[in-house]
Design an enzyme around this catalytic site. Structure first.
Site, PDB file in Angstrom:
ATOM      1  N   GLU A 171       6.514  -9.362  -4.617  1.00 36.98           N
ATOM      2  CA  GLU A 171       5.935  -8.096  -5.069  1.00 36.98           C
ATOM      3  C   GLU A 171       7.061  -7.140  -5.482  1.00 36.98           C
ATOM      4  OE1 GLU A 171       2.445  -4.943  -3.787  1.00 36.98           O
ATOM      5  OE2 GLU A 171       3.748  -5.708  -2.223  1.00 36.98           O
ATOM      6  N   GLY A 307      10.055  -3.099   4.360  1.00 39.65           N
ATOM      7  CA  GLY A 307       9.800  -3.210   5.781  1.00 39.65           C
ATOM      8  C   GLY A 307       9.122  -4.524   6.097  1.00 39.65           C
ATOM      9  N   ALA A 308       8.125  -4.873   5.261  1.00 40.69           N
ATOM     10  CA  ALA A 308       7.391  -6.131   5.433  1.00 40.69           C
ATOM     11  C   ALA A 308       6.604  -6.389   4.165  1.00 40.69           C
ATOM     12  CB  ALA A 308       6.451  -6.050   6.639  1.00 40.69           C
ATOM     13  N   MET A 309       6.111  -7.629   4.020  1.00 38.23           N
ATOM     14  CA  MET A 309       5.368  -8.036   2.830  1.00 38.23           C
ATOM     15  C   MET A 309       4.200  -8.922   3.239  1.00 38.23           C
ATOM     16  SD  MET A 309       4.794  -8.000  -0.340  1.00 38.23           S
ATOM     17  CE  MET A 309       3.458  -8.920  -1.109  1.00 38.23           C
ATOM     18  N   HIS A 343      -0.517  -2.847   9.474  1.00 40.34           N
ATOM     19  CA  HIS A 343      -0.522  -2.597   8.032  1.00 40.34           C
ATOM     20  C   HIS A 343      -0.633  -3.908   7.250  1.00 40.34           C
ATOM     21  CE1 HIS A 343       0.895  -0.242   4.416  1.00 40.34           C
ATOM     22  NE2 HIS A 343       1.243  -1.465   4.025  1.00 40.34           N
ATOM     23  N   GLU A 344       0.250  -4.850   7.570  1.00 35.99           N
ATOM     24  CA  GLU A 344       0.287  -6.091   6.786  1.00 35.99           C
ATOM     25  C   GLU A 344      -0.954  -6.953   6.999  1.00 35.99           C
ATOM     26  OE1 GLU A 344       2.389  -6.132   4.544  1.00 35.99           O
ATOM     27  OE2 GLU A 344       3.668  -4.558   5.349  1.00 35.99           O
ATOM     28  N   GLU A 366      -1.966   0.213  -0.996  1.00 37.36           N
ATOM     29  CA  GLU A 366      -1.038   0.657   0.035  1.00 37.36           C
ATOM     30  C   GLU A 366      -1.556   1.852   0.827  1.00 37.36           C
ATOM     31  OE1 GLU A 366       1.219  -1.103   0.979  1.00 37.36           O
ATOM     32  OE2 GLU A 366       1.637  -2.433  -0.709  1.00 37.36           O
TER      33      GLU A 366
END
Length: 902
Positions: A171, A307-309, A343-344, A366
């Site tokens: 992404e 931070g993360a995906m 979140h993820e 998001e």
């Protein structure tokens, strides 16, 4: 994807202040003509033609972890919708050796060419391709780059030996760096992935393994084939090849969950595993849809830009966003990890199952995940009081940035892919989640859940526009959701509500007038209008939120029965609305006793002072009056309220560094924080509230930076005991102790910090140390920190924040800006096209205070354009000018107040 610099997520207090610094503003219009001439021209851009579209990729990749290259083969099942002689796909830094198309008319060889500046590969044929189904086969090679984009290499150590993993980050538009593909979110397909890897390496992808066999003639290789994915976008595909340990569990529905950690550190994955096991069922229940994949892997990657995906079924994280050490991780990190996991995993439904049609709608993806992560963590860990923290972090950051002239609407048109990275910002994330929170409160949880179920069920495995969500929520709630929300997503900014009141016996009437709030306090030349859900709380029952209705005009009145004269009324109950409130003096004075005796709820105490500081910065309320009100918080014990107060105080401190009043201001702060410092003390008490350690860090850290003698002495004592092994510092104290001893110490302390950095085994501790190093006051030491930031000792992903840490002092700011300019080519090449470059531009340029500096920044970026940071540069210039005018307007009065304050 988790945006790394959302406020306070895992950052120590000093960097938190730096990253979320409030905008100091006064009455002055910023002329866009002075700013926009730094902008580069946007490239013309056309999306890929839909004459040929994929249905399935059968992809085989063979990474070489020594030469840092990979080879690949793929066969793509296609649907040819109209007779064409050319197929266009996305490809970047890939060499295609050969390609052919096979359809009903037989096999045709392709002539391959590239349009490199557009990331396009063209497959041309002598004859038209037949309408219908067919397949495109090709062989290709590429690079395992060191840019943390596409298919890249990540360095780690086993003992003293350096080794490499091959990992992915696709992404927004980097799947094309791994294999030629239709790299647009709306062009979905299924994927059959095979990885050819060393036998002693772990191989992971989105789906479970269906075949694992030796490679004939290659004794050290094996071929791992994964099950077919659901239909999905290219940016959600992922693969990892490396050495990892893992902990494993299953949720209540039997979904297998693993958390992969560096070798020898699997116990650090247990907390995230516990969160994931609780979180998947929570979302299943909330959305009314089961998690659609058979497994969920979460993995810590050593080198990772974000931070993360949320890759479907294989979520990748920075080590500091996933790993929790039972002894050495702070309470702040535990909260951070819980929120990032929440979140993820939310994206597995909202983003993966249903995907935005184009990057224009990134904010919805998001913003929604950034809202519901709090809902999830509040369900799993109610003791964290995360909704109060939301007011300080996401809402506060959104209000600060969106008050600028150089903000942008939540929903911003995205054309060329080079424009995508810049909208991974506080507007897409923090304002996005703030307006969704406001909408959720307005329509109620029951109807919101019903609408979400409708939306996800109706559009599963397909793509949507923002309006599709509004339609589903409107259908469920019977409220004008689409009409309301377009006033919040299609225009930038937010309102300030100016309040007046009238008393008629036992009934209070509140009159509310809305206008656009601007950081400089000026009135916009054009009319803005929002549809604003209005709520209030009163002295009668402070914890009861009253829904007053919808403000859909310039001015309206609302009745509040049974509120007698002399009782306070506060608008924006729970600080749930995306707006500021400005009260007349008599209404504000009624609320001060409720702040002092803590009878007003924490979210409302926080919102009240946050609005006051913002109004002062905009030149609408004298700064001295706000500093006086701040002392009404002397009895405050809530962590989040103090965190926000500390951030506001720090924003003023940054500017007063340029005046003779800074030492007086530090003494003022020491007195302001004195009572709460006695309350928290230095040592944890048995069974204390889990937020007290976070409060202790904020309070002692602020006093340390203000050179409070007793705090500095105790920090030095504890630091020495930590260094010599006598008494290990508690994890929650390390950030504030490190920043205190560095800001008040010299070379000896600095050398000891570097030694601690070298000895640290946890990435969390290395990050904690490296981001505080910039607190040093000596210019020579600051220069050493800057050189250290780009040395081999600091991971590329962390260097940006080490540099940012040096800007907390006026001298450090000058040195960091010079360092950025001197090393521009190196830094631009390292972070080109990514959002880390925008963060670096922001931190090194935005906190100056002179018009000359604003012109210097403008001229530098005019000569050195940065496509991914154009808006960031404009915001920095605007902030500098606002800082300059605040000092010109407020310095004299603030200086006199501080000198007489005892």
């Amino acid at each position: 994807m988790f945006f790394l610099i959302r406020p306070s997520r895992g950052c120590h207090a000093a960097l938190y202040i730096l990253c979320c610094i409030s905008i100091v503003a006064v009455t002055r219009s910023i002329h866009s003509t002075n700013i926009t001439d730094i902008m580069t021209s946007k490239k013309a851009f056309e999306r890929l033609p839909k004459t040929v579209i994929p249905s399935n990729y059968k992809l085989k990749l063979k990474p070489d972890l020594k030469s840092f290259t990979f080879s690949g083969d793929q066969e793509i099942q296609l649907e040819v919708k109209s007779a064409v002689k050319q197929i266009k796909m996305n490809s970047s830094e890939i060499k295609v050796q050969q390609a052919s198309f096979k359809g009903t008319g037989g096999e045709k060889q392709a002539k391959v060419s590239f349009i490199e500046d557009e990331d396009i590969v063209c497959f041309d044929f002598d004859q038209d391709l037949e309408v219908g189904t067919g397949s495109l086969s090709m062989s290709f090679t590429g690079l395992l780059n060191d840019k943390m984009r596409g298919f890249y290499r990540s360095k780690y150590t086993v003992g003293e030996e350096e080794r490499y993993a091959a990992v992915t980050q696709f992404e927004a538009t980097d799947a094309r760096r791994s294999f030629p593909c239709w790299d647009e979110p709306a062009i979905k397909a299924t994927f059959d992935v095979t990885l050819v890897v060393p036998k002693d390496r772990v191989a992971l992808s989105n789906m479970p393994v269906v075949s694992d066999k030796d490679v004939k003639g290659e004794d050290n290789l094996r071929e791992v084939t994964f099950d077919r994915t659901p239909i999905m976008s290219t940016y959600l595909l992922a693969f990892v090849v490396g050495e990892y340990d893992y902990v494993e569990g299953a949720d209540q529905d039997g979904v297998k969950i693993r958390v992969y950690t560096p070798l020898g550190k699997k116990e650090q994955g247990s907390f995230a595993l516990d969160v994931a096991v609780k979180t998947l069922p929570f979302y299943k229940d909330y959305f009314g849809i089961a998690y659609p994949l058979p497994k969920m892997d979460l993995i810590a990657i050593a080198d990772f830009s974000a931070g993360a995906m949320e890759n479907w079924g294989l979520v990748t994280y920075r080590e500091t966003a996933l790993l929790v050490d039972p002894e050495n991780s702070s309470g702040r990190i535990k909260q951070y990890v819980a929120l990032v996991v929440g979140h993820e995993l939310a994206h597995q439904w909202f983003g993966n199952l249903v995907t935005m049609e184009w990057w224009t709608h990134l904010w919805l993806n998001e913003g929604f995940a950034s809202w519901i992560e709090y809902l999830c963590v509040d369900h799993c860990f109610p003791e964290y009081d995360v909704w109060t923290q939301f007011v300080n972090t996401d809402l506060g950051r959104a209000l600060d940035m969106d008050a600028l002239d150089n903000s942008h609407p939540i929903e911003v048109e995205v054309g060329h892919p080079s424009e995508v990275d810049e909208i991974f910002d506080a507007i897409s994330y923090s304002k996005g989640c703030s307006v969704i929170r406001m909408l959720h409160k307005y329509i109620g949880d029951k109807d919101f859940r019903k609408g979400m179920h409708t939306y996800l069920t109706r559009h599963q495995y397909s793509n949507t526009f923002t309006e599709d969500l509004w339609a589903a929520l409107e259908e469920a709630s019977k409220k004008p959701v689409g009409e309301i929300m377009k006033t919040w997503t299609k225009q930038m900014g937010f309102p300030v509500l100016k309040v007046s009141q009238q008393q008629n016996g036992e009934e209070r009437t509140i009159t509310v007038n809305q206008s656009k709030f601007t950081a400089n306090g000026s009135q916009p030349t054009k009319e803005f209008h929002w549809m604003v859900p209005i709520s209030a709380c009163t002295q009668n029952d402070p914890n009861k939120e009253l829904d007053l209705g919808l403000l859909d005009k310039k001015e309206e009145s609302f009745d509040l029965p049974q509120v007698s004269e002399g009782k306070w009324v506060k608008l924006n109950a729970g600080t749930g609305g995306m707006y500021r409130v400005m009260y007349p003096t008599e209404m504000l004075e009624m609320m001060i006793p409720a702040v002092r005796d803590l009878s007003m709820p924490p979210k409302d105490r926080l919102g009240l002072q946050s609005d006051l500081f913002a109004l002062s910065r905009a030149g609408l309320t004298p700064a001295v009056d706000v500093l006086k009100v701040a002392h009404a918080f002397e009895n405050e014990k809530n962590y989040t309220v103090w965190a926000n107060l500390s951030a506001n105080i720090a924003s003023i401190s940054l500017l007063l560094q340029y005046t003779d009043a800074h030492d007086d201001f530090k003494r003022f702060v020491c007195k302001m924080f004195g009572k709460v410092a006695e309350y928290v003390g230095w040592d944890a008490k048995p069974n204390e509230d889990p937020l007290i350690p976070l409060l202790r860090e904020v309070v002692l850290g602020r006093l340390g930076k203000c050179s409070h003698p007793e705090v500095v002495a105790e920090a030095n004592r504890r630091f020495e005991a930590h260094c010599d092994g006598t008494t290990k510092l508690a994890a929650d104290l390390r950030s504030c102790v490190y920043s205190t001893v560095l800001s008040n110490g010299g070379v000896e302390v600095f050398e000891k910090m570097l030694k601690l950095y070298d000895q640290a085994d946890m990435q969390e501790e290395k990050v904690r140390i490296s981001r505080t190093l910039g607190c040093v006051g000596d210019e020579g030491l600051v220069s050493r920190v800057l050189d250290f930031a780009i040395s081999d000792k600091v991971r590329s992903q962390d260097a940006v924040f080490v540099i940012a840490g040096t800007t907390v002092t006026a001298k450090g700011r000058e040195l960091a800006w010079k360092f950025f300019k001197d090393n521009f080519d190196l830094l631009n090449n390292r972070y080109e096209g990514g959002f880390l470059l925008s963060r670096l531009v922001q931190s090194t340029s935005e906190n100056f205070v002179t018009e000359e500096k604003a012109n210097e920044v403008k001229e530098f970026f005019k000569a050195h354009p940065v496509a991914a940071a154009e808006r960031t540069v404009q915001q920095s210039i605007e902030n500098i000018l606002l800082n300059h005018q605040w000092l010109a307007k407020e310095t004299k009065a603030v200086t006199e107040f501080l000198r007489t304050f005892q």
